[in-house]
Design an enzyme around this catalytic site. Structure first.
Site, mmCIF file in Angstrom:
data_model
loop_
_atom_site.group_PDB
_atom_site.id
_atom_site.type_symbol
_atom_site.label_atom_id
_atom_site.label_comp_id
_atom_site.label_asym_id
_atom_site.label_seq_id
_atom_site.Cartn_x
_atom_site.Cartn_y
_atom_site.Cartn_z
ATOM 1 N N LYS A 1 -10.692 5.750 8.309
ATOM 2 C CA LYS A 1 -10.195 6.984 7.345
ATOM 3 C C LYS A 1 -9.901 6.737 6.462
ATOM 4 C CE LYS A 1 -5.937 9.348 7.030
ATOM 5 N NZ LYS A 1 -4.610 9.248 6.722
ATOM 6 N N HIS B 1 3.550 2.475 3.007
ATOM 7 C CA HIS B 1 3.845 3.893 2.803
ATOM 8 C C HIS B 1 5.225 4.629 2.934
ATOM 9 C CE1 HIS B 1 2.241 7.574 4.830
ATOM 10 N NE2 HIS B 1 2.672 7.377 5.533
#
Length: 420
Positions: free
Chosen positions: A260, A374
């Site tokens: 992913k 992130h």
């Protein structure tokens, strides 16, 4: 009671559709005002692209920097809503460029159209009959797209597979088509439609499906990079990366997230250039299962000199003409920024981005963890949602990250303290 049944909805204007939906779902005046805003993709163009249009949906378009691919420099347009994707690709490309960057090659733009034949009693005989008419069938296919043939593309080969299924034997003909600078879905589907009745005549069987395959394994892209220990953070980081990769190679639960991350970059470039990212996702994940177990699309090793070596292989079916690429104004500009003059070159650039994205992810996992980078970007989104003004966003985000608490409650608390 709400009903989604609206007679003739597709025949109405964009404005009328919006008014109907607004009334049925109690949209406010401000919400309607937002939906009436059109950016570079105007209302008229949007209405020709899909059905039942009421507005458009904006996604941030960023530029990944630092990319050297096959000794050429590239700015990479990436359309994504996910924090850190563009930054991660840029950082990985910076690491790789110190050792030469990325090297990529591809098999060329060959797509597969499948023609499914059933009611088959002697599959081997049927397979022989189809292959015996190969030249005739290829000519018939190429007659449908003489322009593609003129530019060096067109139907090139036939392959026939026999499948033993719960419903009996199926004989599946694969038509191999060089689509040149197009993704090629329309061309190969048209050819398959034309060949279907011909194959029925040749075999006496019945054709049902005739459509392209998104497992475009005649269109593989292979990307490679080699990185010195000093560029990546030392031997310990390399060991961590090798452990992260090996985990993904052996465990499908880990491989799903690993891959992913690769597709974060690949899909972002596909969206930016008007290509079908859903087809790329389907093909990539199918290819990851080629040998019977879902596994990593990348491979990481340490060579005899202690360098980290990365390799990515997957099908990438993209084009620079046709589809949304031909009509979406931002997609046209993105292709210009990218500078990919052919479909295969675009595919190779996308392959390099996929490898860079994976490098960034496994490096983060092997060092500070994926959340640090992130969450530092995600914190800005939380700050905005909490009501921070443009001048307050960075301070609120920084304080949340410092305290390792990135959530709405903390953002509001910090914002209250700042304003006090």
């Amino acid at each position: 009671m709400l009903s989604s049944r609206i007679s003739g909805f597709h025949k109405k204007s964009v404005q009328d559709r919006l008014e109907i939906i607004a009334e049925k779902t109690d949209l406010t005046k401000d919400e309607i005002k937002i939906l009436k805003k059109y950016g570079s993709l105007d209302e008229k163009t949007a209405d020709t692209m899909i059905e039942n249009v009421i507005s458009t949906f904006d996604i941030p378009l960023g530029i990944a920097t630092n990319f050297t691919i096959n000794d050429e420099e590239f700015f990479i347009p990436m359309a994504t809503e996910e924090s850190s994707v563009v930054a991660a690709a840029s950082n990985a490309a910076k690491i790789a460029r110190d050792c030469g960057g990325f090297y990529v090659n591809s098999l060329g733009p060959k797509m597969i159209a499948q023609i499914q034949l059933v009611n088959v009693k002697s599959p081997s005989q049927v397979k022989f009959k189809i292959l015996n008419e190969k030249e005739y069938l290829l000519k018939k296919a190429n007659d449908q797209d003489p322009i593609l043939k003129k530019f060096g593309g067109g139907a090139e080969d036939l392959e026939v597979r026999v499948l033993e299924t719960p419903l009996g034997y199926m004989v599946v003909t694969h038509l191999i088509v060089d689509t040149r600078d197009a993704m090629g879905a329309n061309s190969v589907n048209t050819m398959a439609e034309v060949l279907a009745p011909e194959i029925e005549k040749i075999t006496g069987g019945r054709v049902y499906l005739r459509i392209l395959s998104n497992l475009a394994d005649k269109r593989l892209v292979r990307a490679y990079t080699r990185i010195a220990p000093s560029a990546i953070g030392g031997e310990e980081v390399i060991e961590g990366i090798l452990n992260a990769y090996t985990f993904a190679s052996c465990d499908p639960y880990r491989a799903a997230t690993h891959n992913k991350g690769i597709m974060n970059g690949i899909s972002a470039v596909a969206i930016a250039t008007g290509n079908d990212f859903r087809a790329l996702e389907a093909g990539a994940h199918a290819y990851a299962s080629t040998y019977g177990q879902y596994t990593s699309l990348t491979r990481w090793e340490k060579d005899t000199e202690g360098y980290l070596v990365g390799f990515l292989e997957l099908p990438i079916a993209v084009g620079i003409i046709g589809g949304a690429t031909a009509v979406h104004p931002v997609a046209k500009i993105a292709l210009k920024i990218l500078g990919a003059e052919t479909g295969p070159k675009l595919a190779e650039v996308i392959g390099a981005v996929g490898l860079a994205q994976n490098l960034a992810a496994v490096r983060a996992l092997a060092t500070e963890g994926i959340q640090k980078g992130h969450m530092s970007l995600h914190a800005k989104n939380i700050a905005v949602m909490a009501g921070a003004s443009e001048t307050e966003v960075d301070e609120v985000a920084d304080k949340m990250v410092e305290g390792n608490q990135v959530n709405m409650e903390k953002a509001k608390q910090i914002l209250e303290e700042i304003r006090r």
